[in-house]
Design a protein around this motif. Structure first.
Motif: not given
Length: 147
Positions: A14-39
């Motif tokens: 997904g689109e990177i929102l935050y990148r840490h040395d050990k993990y990343r937070v991404v915004l998932v491209d899901d048109p039905l669920y804006p704001g769906f994130c993954r760590v």
């Protein structure tokens, strides 16, 4: 360590929102669920208990920071937090803002669609994405600073 057959090792997920040395937070491209994130944990690790205790704490702090950012910005009716990994056995957490009018509510986002969310509501939620990206950064920087 990466796995050549793992989607989360080969792509950001997904689109990177935050990148840490050990993990990343991404915004998932899901048109039905804006704001769906993954760590997503960077290294290919199958289960949370495969991580050292300090890393488990680190990733769960990130999950709660993303949840807080979603709540602050989008004011959802509920936030779903899940770590499934059945299809992609790589440590990652789903953090999903839920609304009573979304396509599968009150079921999981992977459940059968029970309604069509009014397009005007989805469009309104998509307007929050810039503020959400900033809030995720702020919340995670506060975690890193120990605030």
């Amino acid at each position: 360590m990466t796995n050549v057959t793992c989607d989360l090792c080969q792509t950001d997920g997904g689109e990177i929102l935050y990148r840490h040395d050990k993990y990343r937070v991404v915004l998932v491209d899901d048109p039905l669920y804006p704001g769906f994130c993954r760590v997503v944990w960077h290294d290919h690790v199958k289960e949370m208990t495969d991580l050292p205790v300090a890393d488990r704490l680190l990733v769960t702090q990130a999950v709660w920071a993303v949840e807080a950012a979603l709540r602050d910005v989008m004011h959802p009716d509920k936030v779903n937090v899940a770590s499934l990994g059945n299809m992609t056995p790589h440590v990652h957490w789903h953090v999903i803002p839920r609304f009573a009018d979304d396509a599968t509510f009150p079921g999981a986002v992977w459940a059968s669609v029970v309604r069509k969310t009014p397009p005007v509501h989805i469009a309104a939620r998509q307007q929050y994405m810039i503020a959400l990206k900033q809030a995720v950064q702020v919340h995670l920087q506060a975690v890193q600073a120990g605030v």
